[in-house]
Write a protein that holds these residues in place. Structure first.
Motif: not given
Length: 366
Positions: A49, A52, A55, A62, A65, A69
């Motif tokens: 989070h 974000e 990114r 990114s 991320y 995820y």
């Protein structure tokens, strides 16, 4: 010779108490492995989070991320399913479901909505228990998944059936946002898998050879994520939209459901392989991960609303490292015992006043 009477043969109340304590089963000890796994997973959630807003300015961020995820929520959901294996509709378990999941959902759904109204100066923000906002979707999903647990114990092929349901959800754009059903359905296979797992399955992935193999798997996935970040729609990893809503043909929803389930399963196994099994300084924090999960959302929303990422240096590599470490520290503090006690009224409310007394319990005491 001392006279032995019927009264003298009866155990005293103190003896009865001692015997009852000796006969009572020992308190169930928490498993350090699962507490460690929950803590590490919630740290990854907070870091994701925090990344974000970065990114767009960093391909590496990114890629990381996408990487986390793929497995951090699946890992959390598998553990949730594992600890739901014994759930049935016994009164005490239903009460715990209401007080530990349903009530926190209502409290935090209202709290997030009111917070957004105030922070974003948006009085039009609705308060709707049917449309989970931000992080509260997980509580609603957990409530739905858990009440279906007895069904999954009855069917013959629970995981394939759950995958079929997830795939149908991924090709059904008419589901809409009510109850965040897309996420409920698309993450369902991980919960059902957790229901079916046994301790020996976790022992299997924690072997030394699996731990060694996890290193190149993680490295290859990170490289692939760096390549894919400019070529793939990252919304697939959120599991909240159908294929059609992502501008893809319907059949791709089926393929992506299976592909992402496989990738997430492999990376989750690698994650579990590296989770320590012994008690460490952060093990006790595993009991407070729901507290950390729900509370850190207020900070991430504040950062977005109030422009905390406006400084240019935060969008440099050093800034990304700082944000990552800060997210880890903050969510760690939010999982501590003092914070848990402070918010117990919302996360573990004492609601004995709201329930009828269990007749079986009354008979046992009589």
């Amino acid at each position: 010779m001392t006279q032995v009477t019927e009264q003298s043969l009866r155990p005293t109340s103190g003896t009865k108490t001692a015997e009852a304590k000796a006969a009572a089963p020992p308190a169930k000890k928490r498993d350090a492995f699962f507490d460690n796994a929950k803590y590490l997973a919630i740290v990854l959630v907070a870091m994701g989070h925090a990344w974000e807003p970065l990114r767009d300015s960093s391909r590496a961020v990114s890629a990381l991320y996408i990487f986390i995820y793929t497995f951090h929520m699946p890992a959390f959901i598998i553990i949730s399913g594992y600890f739901s294996r014994s759930f049935d509709f016994r009164p005490d378990r239903v009460r715990r479901l209401i007080t530990g999941v349903a009530v926190p959902y209502i409290v935090f759904e209202v709290a997030y909505s009111l917070f957004h109204r105030w922070a974003a100066d948006d009085p039009s923000m609705p308060i709707s228990l049917l449309d989970p906002w931000y992080l509260t979707w997980f509580l609603l999903a957990l409530f739905v998944w858990r009440i279906t647990a007895p069904i999954w114990r009855l069917v013959r092929w629970p995981v394939p059936l759950a995958l079929a349901i997830a795939a149908l959800g991924a090709v059904s754009p008419d589901i809409g946002d009510d109850l965040d059903l897309q996420r409920v359905l698309q993450f369902l296979p991980f919960f059902v898998l957790g229901l079916r797992l046994k301790p020996e399955h976790f022992a299997l992935v924690r072997r030394k050879e699996v731990r060694i193999l996890a290193v190149p798997v993680f490295a290859a996935t990170a490289v692939f994520a760096y390549w894919a970040v400019t070529r793939m729609n990252m919304a697939w990893f959120f599991h909240r939209d159908s294929a059609q809503e992502l501008g893809a043909p319907w059949w791709s929803g089926i393929l992506m459901t299976l592909a992402l389930f496989g990738c997430s399963l492999v990376l989750t196994a690698c994650f579990f392989a590296w989770v320590p099994g012994r008690s460490l300084w952060f093990t006790a924090l595993g009991a407070g991960t729901l507290c950390g999960y729900l509370l850190h959302g207020f900070l991430t929303q504040s950062a977005d609303t109030w422009g905390w990422y406006g400084a240019d240096w935060l969008h440099q590599p050093s800034g990304a490292v700082f944000v990552t470490l800060l997210a880890g520290v903050v969510v760690t503090l939010l999982c501590t015992s003092p914070v848990q006690r402070l918010f117990r009224f919302a996360l573990e409310p004492d609601m004995t006043w709201a329930f009828k007394k269990d007749p079986a319990a009354r008979r046992g005491r009589s």
